[in-house]
Design a protein around this motif. Structure first.
Motif, short mmCIF file in Angstrom:
data_model
loop_
_atom_site.label_atom_id
_atom_site.label_comp_id
_atom_site.label_asym_id
_atom_site.label_seq_id
_atom_site.Cartn_x
_atom_site.Cartn_y
_atom_site.Cartn_z
N ILE A 1 0.84 -1.20 0.00
CA ILE A 1 0.00 0.00 0.00
C ILE A 1 0.88 1.25 0.00
O ILE A 1 0.63 2.20 -0.76
CB ILE A 1 -0.94 -0.02 1.22
N GLY A 2 1.93 1.25 0.82
CA GLY A 2 2.80 2.41 0.90
C GLY A 2 3.59 2.65 -0.38
O GLY A 2 3.65 3.78 -0.88
N SER A 3 4.18 1.60 -0.91
CA SER A 3 5.02 1.75 -2.11
C SER A 3 4.20 2.17 -3.32
O SER A 3 4.62 3.04 -4.10
CB SER A 3 5.75 0.44 -2.41
N ASN A 4 3.03 1.57 -3.48
CA ASN A 4 2.19 1.91 -4.63
C ASN A 4 1.67 3.34 -4.52
O ASN A 4 1.64 4.08 -5.52
CB ASN A 4 1.03 0.93 -4.74
N THR A 5 1.27 3.75 -3.33
CA THR A 5 0.81 5.12 -3.13
C THR A 5 1.93 6.10 -3.42
O THR A 5 1.71 7.14 -4.07
CB THR A 5 0.31 5.30 -1.68
N ASP A 6 3.12 5.78 -2.96
CA ASP A 6 4.28 6.65 -3.16
C ASP A 6 4.59 6.81 -4.65
O ASP A 6 4.83 7.93 -5.14
CB ASP A 6 5.48 6.04 -2.44
N LEU A 7 4.56 5.71 -5.40
CA LEU A 7 4.87 5.77 -6.83
C LEU A 7 3.82 6.57 -7.59
O LEU A 7 4.15 7.42 -8.43
CB LEU A 7 4.97 4.36 -7.41
N LEU A 8 2.56 6.33 -7.29
CA LEU A 8 1.49 7.04 -7.99
C LEU A 8 1.52 8.53 -7.66
O LEU A 8 1.27 9.37 -8.53
CB LEU A 8 0.14 6.44 -7.63
N GLU A 9 1.83 8.87 -6.41
CA GLU A 9 1.93 10.28 -6.05
C GLU A 9 3.10 10.93 -6.77
O GLU A 9 2.99 12.07 -7.24
CB GLU A 9 2.11 10.41 -4.53
N ALA A 10 4.22 10.21 -6.89
CA ALA A 10 5.37 10.74 -7.62
C ALA A 10 5.01 11.00 -9.08
O ALA A 10 5.39 12.03 -9.65
CB ALA A 10 6.54 9.76 -7.52
N TYR A 11 4.25 10.07 -9.67
CA TYR A 11 3.81 10.28 -11.06
C TYR A 11 2.94 11.53 -11.17
O TYR A 11 3.14 12.37 -12.05
CB TYR A 11 3.05 9.06 -11.57
N GLU A 12 1.96 11.66 -10.25
CA GLU A 12 1.04 12.80 -10.31
C GLU A 12 1.77 14.13 -10.11
O GLU A 12 1.33 15.15 -10.64
CB GLU A 12 -0.05 12.62 -9.25
N GLU A 13 2.88 14.10 -9.38
CA GLU A 13 3.65 15.32 -9.14
C GLU A 13 4.69 15.58 -10.21
O GLU A 13 5.51 16.50 -10.09
CB GLU A 13 4.32 15.24 -7.77
N GLY A 14 4.70 14.75 -11.26
CA GLY A 14 5.59 15.00 -12.40
C GLY A 14 7.00 14.49 -12.24
O GLY A 14 7.87 14.85 -13.03
N VAL A 15 7.24 13.62 -11.25
CA VAL A 15 8.60 13.11 -11.03
C VAL A 15 9.10 12.34 -12.25
O VAL A 15 10.29 12.39 -12.57
CB VAL A 15 8.63 12.23 -9.77
N PHE A 16 8.21 11.65 -12.95
CA PHE A 16 8.62 10.83 -14.08
C PHE A 16 8.32 11.48 -15.43
O PHE A 16 8.41 10.82 -16.47
CB PHE A 16 7.93 9.45 -14.01
N ALA A 17 7.95 12.73 -15.44
CA ALA A 17 7.62 13.42 -16.70
C ALA A 17 8.78 13.28 -17.69
O ALA A 17 9.95 13.35 -17.30
CB ALA A 17 7.33 14.89 -16.42
N PRO A 18 8.46 13.04 -18.98
CA PRO A 18 7.13 13.04 -19.62
C PRO A 18 6.50 11.64 -19.73
O PRO A 18 5.83 11.36 -20.72
CB PRO A 18 7.45 13.60 -21.00
N SER A 19 6.70 10.80 -18.75
CA SER A 19 6.15 9.44 -18.81
C SER A 19 4.63 9.43 -18.80
O SER A 19 4.00 10.27 -18.15
CB SER A 19 6.64 8.63 -17.61
N PRO A 20 4.02 8.45 -19.48
CA PRO A 20 2.58 8.22 -19.29
C PRO A 20 2.38 7.61 -17.91
O PRO A 20 3.35 7.23 -17.24
CB PRO A 20 2.24 7.20 -20.39
#
Length: 252
Positions: free
Chosen positions: A135-154
């Motif tokens: 739960i923690g790791s998945n939430t962390d990854l999705l939050e990082a995506y939403e905050e643009g950490v992996f931009a320009p990734s889909p």
């Protein structure tokens, strides 16, 4: 139980249309490794699990990591884009980084992150730890995506696979500690196996993961490749098709 594998893939690349022998091979490698019988397979290139163990190092769940890699390669993903363990380290949002079991990074874009977990014993404490970690790791990854950490990734495919030992301990009803409030009704009288199934299912339905697989196998049958999939929504084939479709759609 699914029957044991009768043969490996001729060219080393599995087909989504013939997954049971490949899954059985990964299950068999798990039990061989856990029971100390995997050295022979680790030294052999004559079987799918032997080839995958040689490349990945032979950890207990590496049969599944290697199968996922080969499935992605069969769909046209460059093998060098599929990372494991240390090479699959990704930044987070609430913490600086996490080492994932598998990550797909293609053309500077994160396309997928997958974890493979097993539960062979000590179900009580270990299953709680698995739930907190997932739960923690998945939430962390999705939050990082939403905050643009992996931009320009889909938005990446987030995958979770659990293999649980099928025995009397994992299937017997488990009591609950409820000193203040009653637990969710679905956990009342649920076995450890049912708790693990609910974890995977609820992460899918709450979109904490893009796809999940839940398998069970006893040691005796697992050493011959036997396994079961208690929930239709959590079958490995469904998980694999969703993963390869997502990643393949962004490669080309």
């Amino acid at each position: 139980m699914t029957p044991p594998p009768d043969s490996g893939s001729e060219n080393g690349l599995p087909s989504l249309d013939n997954l049971p022998p490949e899954i059985a091979s990964a299950v068999q490698f798990y039990w061989e490794t856990r029971s100390g019988q995997a050295e022979e397979q680790r030294a052999s290139s004559n079987t799918a699990r032997g080839r995958r163990a040689e490349v990945l190092g032979g950890g207990q769940m590496d049969g599944f990591a290697g199968l996922v890699e080969d499935l992605l390669v069969a769909e046209g993903v460059p093998r060098e884009s599929i990372k494991h363990d240390y090479q699959a380290t990704l930044p987070g949002f609430f913490r600086h980084e996490k080492e994932w079991d598998t990550a797909v990074v293609y053309d500077g874009k994160l396309l997928a992150a997958v974890e493979y977990k097993s539960q062979g014993s000590s179900f009580g404490n270990n299953l709680n730890n698995r739930a907190e970690e997932a739960i923690g790791s998945n939430t962390d990854l999705l939050e990082a995506y939403e905050e643009g950490v992996f931009a320009p990734s889909p938005q990446p495919f987030v995958g979770y696979l659990m293999l649980m030992a099928d025995n009397e301990r994992s299937r017997e009803p488990v009591g609950l500690r409820e000193p203040n409030f009653e637990a969710d009704e679905e956990f009342q009288g649920a076995s450890y196996a049912r708790r693990a199934e609910l974890l995977c299912l609820r992460m899918v339905r709450k979109r904490l993961v893009s796809g999940a697989a839940f398998l069970m196998s006893s040691q005796e049958e697992g050493l011959e490749g036997g396994y079961s999939e208690p929930n239709e929504e959590l079958r490995f084939e469904r998980f694999a098709r969703e993963l390869t479709s997502h990643v393949g759609g962004h490669v080309g």
